[in-house]
Design a protein around this motif. Sequence first.
Motif, PDB file in Angstrom:
ATOM      1  N   ARG A   1       0.806  -1.156   0.027  1.00 15.87           N
ATOM      2  CA  ARG A   1       0.026   0.116   0.035  1.00 15.87           C
ATOM      3  C   ARG A   1       0.836   1.246  -0.033  1.00 15.87           C
ATOM      4  N   ILE A   2       0.760   2.017  -0.991  1.00 11.52           N
ATOM      5  CA  ILE A   2       1.724   3.174  -1.273  1.00 11.52           C
ATOM      6  C   ILE A   2       1.208   4.396  -0.303  1.00 11.52           C
ATOM      7  N   TYR A   3       1.888   5.134   0.204  1.00 12.58           N
ATOM      8  CA  TYR A   3       1.771   6.428   0.814  1.00 12.58           C
ATOM      9  C   TYR A   3       2.179   7.403   0.139  1.00 12.58           C
ATOM     10  N   SER A   4       3.330   7.465  -0.303  1.00  9.58           N
ATOM     11  CA  SER A   4       4.105   8.418  -1.082  1.00  9.58           C
ATOM     12  C   SER A   4       5.030   7.864  -1.789  1.00  9.58           C
ATOM     13  N   ALA A   5       5.570   8.538  -2.810  1.00  6.78           N
ATOM     14  CA  ALA A   5       6.593   8.158  -3.965  1.00  6.78           C
ATOM     15  C   ALA A   5       7.522   9.477  -4.219  1.00  6.78           C
ATOM     16  N   GLN A   6       8.641   9.518  -4.238  1.00  4.31           N
ATOM     17  CA  GLN A   6       9.551  10.594  -4.470  1.00  4.31           C
ATOM     18  C   GLN A   6      10.715  10.262  -5.256  1.00  4.31           C
ATOM     19  N   LEU A   7      11.333  11.227  -6.067  1.00  2.00           N
ATOM     20  CA  LEU A   7      12.523  10.858  -6.728  1.00  2.00           C
ATOM     21  C   LEU A   7      13.694  11.749  -6.001  1.00  2.00           C
TER      22      LEU A   7
ATOM     23  N   ILE B   1      12.086   6.180  -4.493  1.00  2.00           N
ATOM     24  CA  ILE B   1      11.900   6.067  -3.069  1.00  2.00           C
ATOM     25  C   ILE B   1      10.455   6.038  -2.897  1.00  2.00           C
ATOM     26  N   TYR B   2       9.697   4.950  -2.234  1.00  2.00           N
ATOM     27  CA  TYR B   2       8.232   5.272  -1.826  1.00  2.00           C
ATOM     28  C   TYR B   2       8.150   4.371  -0.597  1.00  2.00           C
ATOM     29  N   ALA B   3       7.075   4.994   0.046  1.00  2.00           N
ATOM     30  CA  ALA B   3       6.820   4.610   1.395  1.00  2.00           C
ATOM     31  C   ALA B   3       5.721   3.583   1.428  1.00  2.00           C
ATOM     32  N   HIS B   4       5.765   2.591   2.040  1.00  2.92           N
ATOM     33  CA  HIS B   4       4.693   1.662   2.036  1.00  2.92           C
ATOM     34  C   HIS B   4       4.142   1.170   3.467  1.00  2.92           C
ATOM     35  N   ASP B   5       3.294   0.154   3.497  1.00  7.33           N
ATOM     36  CA  ASP B   5       2.871  -0.163   5.006  1.00  7.33           C
ATOM     37  C   ASP B   5       3.851  -1.011   5.698  1.00  7.33           C
TER      38      ASP B   5
ATOM     39  N   GLU C   1      12.707  -2.815   5.838  1.00  3.58           N
ATOM     40  CA  GLU C   1      11.603  -3.141   6.674  1.00  3.58           C
ATOM     41  C   GLU C   1      11.854  -2.426   7.999  1.00  3.58           C
ATOM     42  N   LEU C   2      10.890  -1.708   8.363  1.00  3.62           N
ATOM     43  CA  LEU C   2      10.788  -0.763   9.537  1.00  3.62           C
ATOM     44  C   LEU C   2       9.884  -1.244  10.607  1.00  3.62           C
ATOM     45  N   GLY C   3       9.083  -2.377  10.242  1.00  5.05           N
ATOM     46  CA  GLY C   3       7.954  -2.859  11.102  1.00  5.05           C
ATOM     47  C   GLY C   3       6.864  -2.050  11.570  1.00  5.05           C
ATOM     48  N   VAL C   4       6.817  -0.814  10.764  1.00  6.04           N
ATOM     49  CA  VAL C   4       5.513   0.205  11.060  1.00  6.04           C
ATOM     50  C   VAL C   4       5.397   0.602   9.575  1.00  6.04           C
ATOM     51  N   LYS C   5       3.879   1.413   9.562  1.00  8.47           N
ATOM     52  CA  LYS C   5       3.726   1.986   8.205  1.00  8.47           C
ATOM     53  C   LYS C   5       4.436   3.433   8.103  1.00  8.47           C
ATOM     54  N   VAL C   6       4.716   3.515   7.029  1.00  2.00           N
ATOM     55  CA  VAL C   6       5.349   4.830   6.702  1.00  2.00           C
ATOM     56  C   VAL C   6       4.425   5.659   6.020  1.00  2.00           C
ATOM     57  N   LEU C   7       3.820   6.721   6.767  1.00  5.27           N
ATOM     58  CA  LEU C   7       2.714   7.517   6.310  1.00  5.27           C
ATOM     59  C   LEU C   7       3.365   8.738   5.517  1.00  5.27           C
ATOM     60  N   HIS C   8       4.344   9.322   5.793  1.00  2.40           N
ATOM     61  CA  HIS C   8       4.836  10.518   4.992  1.00  2.40           C
ATOM     62  C   HIS C   8       6.337  10.212   4.722  1.00  2.40           C
ATOM     63  N   LEU C   9       6.780  10.987   3.652  1.00  2.00           N
ATOM     64  CA  LEU C   9       8.195  10.691   3.104  1.00  2.00           C
ATOM     65  C   LEU C   9       8.366  12.138   2.709  1.00  2.00           C
ATOM     66  N   ALA C  10       9.954  12.366   3.080  1.00  2.00           N
ATOM     67  CA  ALA C  10      10.257  13.807   2.680  1.00  2.00           C
ATOM     68  C   ALA C  10      11.446  13.626   2.100  1.00  2.00           C
TER      69      ALA C  10
ATOM     70  N   LEU D   1       6.830  11.642 -15.719  1.00  2.00           N
ATOM     71  CA  LEU D   1       6.108  11.842 -14.507  1.00  2.00           C
ATOM     72  C   LEU D   1       6.224  10.619 -13.791  1.00  2.00           C
ATOM     73  N   LEU D   2       6.413  10.766 -12.629  1.00  2.00           N
ATOM     74  CA  LEU D   2       6.090   9.499 -11.651  1.00  2.00           C
ATOM     75  C   LEU D   2       4.942   9.594 -10.768  1.00  2.00           C
ATOM     76  N   ILE D   3       3.819   8.828 -11.110  1.00  2.00           N
ATOM     77  CA  ILE D   3       2.573   9.043 -10.513  1.00  2.00           C
ATOM     78  C   ILE D   3       2.186   7.764  -9.812  1.00  2.00           C
ATOM     79  N   ALA D   4       2.217   7.968  -8.541  1.00  2.00           N
ATOM     80  CA  ALA D   4       1.794   6.971  -7.504  1.00  2.00           C
ATOM     81  C   ALA D   4       0.355   6.779  -7.028  1.00  2.00           C
ATOM     82  N   GLY D   5      -0.088   5.691  -7.124  1.00  2.00           N
ATOM     83  CA  GLY D   5      -1.419   5.297  -6.942  1.00  2.00           C
ATOM     84  C   GLY D   5      -1.505   4.556  -5.496  1.00  2.00           C
ATOM     85  N   GLU D   6      -2.418   3.824  -5.303  1.00  3.59           N
ATOM     86  CA  GLU D   6      -2.452   3.140  -3.824  1.00  3.59           C
ATOM     87  C   GLU D   6      -1.699   1.974  -4.019  1.00  3.59           C
ATOM     88  N   HIS D   7      -1.850   1.174  -5.009  1.00  4.52           N
ATOM     89  CA  HIS D   7      -0.867  -0.198  -5.096  1.00  4.52           C
ATOM     90  C   HIS D   7      -0.213  -0.436  -6.350  1.00  4.52           C
TER      91      HIS D   7
END
Length: 608
Positions: free
Chosen positions: A22-28, A41-45, A122-131, A524-530
């Motif tokens: 489950r993608i929460y944010s994707a960045q270059l 780099i993208y953040a997931h669950d 793997e961080l063991g938690v959801k990453v909700l925001h990525l900067a 463009l890099l367009i991130a959806g939910e999955h």
Amino acid sequence: MMEPRVTKRERKLHLSYELPHRIYSAQLYPIPALNGSTIIIYAHDRGLRILWRGGRRPRHAPKASSRVDGRVHDPDITIIDDDEVEEEETNGEQPDDEFGDEEDELDPDCPYPSIIQDADIELGVKVLHLAVPSIPSAIRKSHALSQQGAVVVSCSDYSQRVLSFDLLPPTDTGRRDYVRRIQHQQIRVSVSPSPCTGLAAKIVVYDSSQSEHEPGSTSFLLVAATADYLLFYRFVIFEDLSNVSQDAQTRTVHVPHSARNLTFHPSTTSTSMLLSDASGAVRIYDPFTTEADGDGKPAETMLENTESTVSSSGKWLFAFTTSYTSNSGAITRRKQVLDAAWILNGSAILTLLEDGEWCIYSLNPEAHPNANLADPILRGYLGAASDPTRQPKTTASRLAPMTPNTRQAKAETFFASHPKAAGAAAQGGLAIVTSSMRAGGQENESVILWYNGEIYSIPSLQTFHQRSTTNKSGGSSGLGSLYAPGLTHITDVNLMNESITSIAHFAPPAASSGVGQMNTQRDLLIAGEHRFVVLQTPTPASGAPRSLFQPASTTTATATGAGAEQAVSRDQTMLDAGHLDLGGMDRLLEGMASDAGASRPRRVGFAR
């Protein structure tokens, strides 16, 4: 490796990558790896995932980078380390034999770079925001920043973390050590009592007049997180980015309303930032500007004749408020801000509101002497449903004849995303990137606005701003049209009815730098939910067949000098990008006709 689902439409390659997360944010990442790879780099669950796209593939296992042992004196900062992890010291030089001699050969019919490596953190938690921190161009080629990177994440356990990693991709055998090294070197900030709603990061270069920086330090990483208050973390950077935790400073600032999104000023040395809150206001705040600084003002944010509230933590410089909603029967309130960003090199602000309205506020009183700084100088709407001046289209019949026009309308309706259901919260955001593609070396900005699944592009914001705010009499007009020059609607993105989570710009190809890129939409890099989608303009692969309008013989046969060769090459590049004008088409056709006449003998009459 990851293989995309490839489709072609509207002179674009549509590369769709399905993901198990489950993608929460994707960045270059703003700096490519030394092997030529673009880092995604993208953040997931479960944590983070790093992808290397394109570039030379690794041959041997890369050596681990050195790390200087250091302790953090701030009680709110903790380094997760493991003494059992042994790391080898390197001299900073990556041997040439670590990677292949050449990049992968592209398919001539469908040229696009492949994902050559990936690493799942793997961080063991959801990453909700990525900067991803904004990095000044002046220090991007420095020793540390060219080999190591850093990202800031906000997790579901209410913690913020700073992770450093090597920009070079690992081998398959060294990937496990690569991931373990990132996990053990992460910096975990103490858990906050409320979830984070906004995150921003920036690498700031020390000014020569500043004397408080430590010996040997070159810059510092400034991190801001927000919920019901602002948290600032200042990490000193030495020659090694894996040791950014020296004497981290922490500062807490109370805000009048719950903040939502944050972004730092694009200036190299400025620490001022932009934040929007739940009251429908966009505020400018500088955490390191205090009353003891005299009359000093943040770089490139010169706001005159404005009252500011001074506190021990910094200074509130200005606030913009949105217009009121006009919903009948509802309580009157100000519109909520979906996103806000600095534009025009920090001299203006672009906002996107909950009903699809976008506004541009100017911070330069000299450019608009008769305008109030609190009022937008330009505004418009995204989407037909949000603009009261536009009437919805009516459908005459479901059995209309299939003409070319109706076929195109049917295709746009089929591939377009469905609108939000009634009562659902609006979603949207802004993506802005700066480049030096304009004549004279001036910086230009490209903007992407997305609202409820619809995507709009402004390839050249400077040109769009100049055309929209200046009328024939030399004054400024306050209303911008949706179809004003430079604002286009991108309809060829299919996310399988998933919501957009983030959008990022790819860097323009080096081969096409300066050739028609000012008014050309970037990849463009367009991130959806999955899934995430790469919307790419096909680039000719090496050794690929020549274009239809490019003659089989060399262009130098018909050119009469270096200037003619450059003109033909420029016309061919513009044709491949789909932006060649009629004059260029005439030149290409004339060259093809002359080559065809020179390649075969001329026949007279009926002679054989």
